[in-house]
Design a protein around this motif. Structure first.
Motif, PDB file in Angstrom:
ATOM      1  N   ASP A   1      -9.842   6.376   1.292  1.00  0.00           N
ATOM      2  CA  ASP A   1     -11.018   5.521   1.466  1.00  0.00           C
ATOM      3  C   ASP A   1     -10.721   4.032   1.324  1.00  0.00           C
ATOM      4  OD1 ASP A   1     -12.587   7.721   1.948  1.00  0.00           O
ATOM      5  OD2 ASP A   1     -13.371   7.841  -0.109  1.00  0.00           O
ATOM      6  N   LYS A   2      -9.809   3.659   0.416  1.00  0.00           N
ATOM      7  CA  LYS A   2      -9.519   2.236   0.194  1.00  0.00           C
ATOM      8  C   LYS A   2      -8.826   1.578   1.381  1.00  0.00           C
ATOM      9  CE  LYS A   2      -7.062   2.473  -3.443  1.00  0.00           C
ATOM     10  NZ  LYS A   2      -6.280   2.310  -4.661  1.00  0.00           N
ATOM     11  N   ASN A   3      -8.200   2.372   2.219  1.00  0.00           N
ATOM     12  CA  ASN A   3      -7.426   1.847   3.334  1.00  0.00           C
ATOM     13  C   ASN A   3      -8.104   2.074   4.687  1.00  0.00           C
ATOM     14  OD1 ASN A   3      -5.140   1.003   1.770  1.00  0.00           O
ATOM     15  ND2 ASN A   3      -4.680   3.163   1.497  1.00  0.00           N
ATOM     16  N   ARG A   4      -9.404   2.342   4.664  1.00  0.00           N
ATOM     17  CA  ARG A   4     -10.130   2.718   5.870  1.00  0.00           C
ATOM     18  C   ARG A   4     -11.435   1.953   5.984  1.00  0.00           C
ATOM     19  NH1 ARG A   4     -14.551   5.706   6.993  1.00  0.00           N
ATOM     20  NH2 ARG A   4     -14.508   7.165   8.718  1.00  0.00           N
TER      21      ARG A   4
ATOM     22  N   LYS B   1       0.839  -1.189   0.000  1.00  0.00           N
ATOM     23  CA  LYS B   1       0.000   0.000   0.000  1.00  0.00           C
ATOM     24  C   LYS B   1       0.878   1.244   0.000  1.00  0.00           C
ATOM     25  CE  LYS B   1      -3.613  -2.260   2.666  1.00  0.00           C
ATOM     26  NZ  LYS B   1      -4.748  -2.263   1.828  1.00  0.00           N
TER      27      LYS B   1
ATOM     28  N   ASP C   1      -7.718  -6.183   5.424  1.00  0.00           N
ATOM     29  CA  ASP C   1      -6.873  -5.500   4.439  1.00  0.00           C
ATOM     30  C   ASP C   1      -7.039  -3.975   4.422  1.00  0.00           C
ATOM     31  OD1 ASP C   1      -4.772  -5.782   2.608  1.00  0.00           O
ATOM     32  OD2 ASP C   1      -6.139  -5.565   0.916  1.00  0.00           O
ATOM     33  N   VAL C   2      -7.321  -3.370   5.572  1.00  0.00           N
ATOM     34  CA  VAL C   2      -7.315  -1.909   5.671  1.00  0.00           C
ATOM     35  C   VAL C   2      -6.292  -1.482   6.723  1.00  0.00           C
ATOM     36  CG1 VAL C   2      -9.707  -1.605   4.907  1.00  0.00           C
ATOM     37  CG2 VAL C   2      -9.208  -1.808   7.350  1.00  0.00           C
TER      38      VAL C   2
END
Length: 168
Positions: free
Chosen positions: A90-93, A11, A112-113
């Protein structure tokens, strides 16, 4: 350090590297933590910076804790969580509420966040201490999508909660 391919991270955050805090951010933190007194305020600001930095890395040794921002309305809690949202994207939360962590199908969102950020704590709702501890410590937990098969994962996201009252 700046983003480097050799770090082999899966990431990469969409932020520009700097080793200095933005001036307005530091002013905001000093104002927010000012009631603590200078020494405690400076310690709290450094600790907050470490926790935010830790929240940006995956697969780090488990912190085995969560962060709960507690204080009266308009004290800066939501501003801090909005900054974390902006940093990780947003993709990591995920946004699973504290009381909802006991539901196995809501925990799917944690897989996976980097962070789980939830500003709204509903007074009077009970917390499942066992499940909460499993998730914070990185133990394997069973999760499933609604009406789906169960699988296990180890939570690696850092929990950020905030509220005007302490949880039960």
């Amino acid at each position: 350090t700046p983003h480097e391919r050799a770090s082999m991270l899966r990431k990469v955050l969409n932020v520009e590297w700097t080793d200095e805090y933005p001036k307005r951010w530091m002013e905001f933190l000093r104002e927010s933590f000012d009631p603590l007194g200078k020494e405690e305020r400076d310690f709290a600001i450094k600790k907050l910076g470490c926790l935010i930095g830790y929240s940006c890395y995956e697969s780090t040794p488990y912190l085995e804790t969560s962060i709960y921002l507690y204080g009266p309305a308009q004290s800066g809690k939501s501003t801090i969580t909005k900054v974390i949202d902006a940093i990780v994207g947003d993709k990591n939360r995920a946004a699973v509420g504290l009381a909802d962590l006991s539901k196995e199908f809501t925990n799917v969102a944690l897989d996976d966040v980097l962070v789980n950020v939830s500003d709204e704590q509903i007074e009077g709702r009970k917390l499942d201490n066992g499940r909460f501890k499993q998730l914070c410590s990185g133990e394997a937990v069973g999760v499933r999508q609604l009406y789906g098969k169960m699988w296990q994962f180890k939570n690696q996201s850092v929990f950020w909660f905030s509220g005007n009252c302490l949880p039960n």
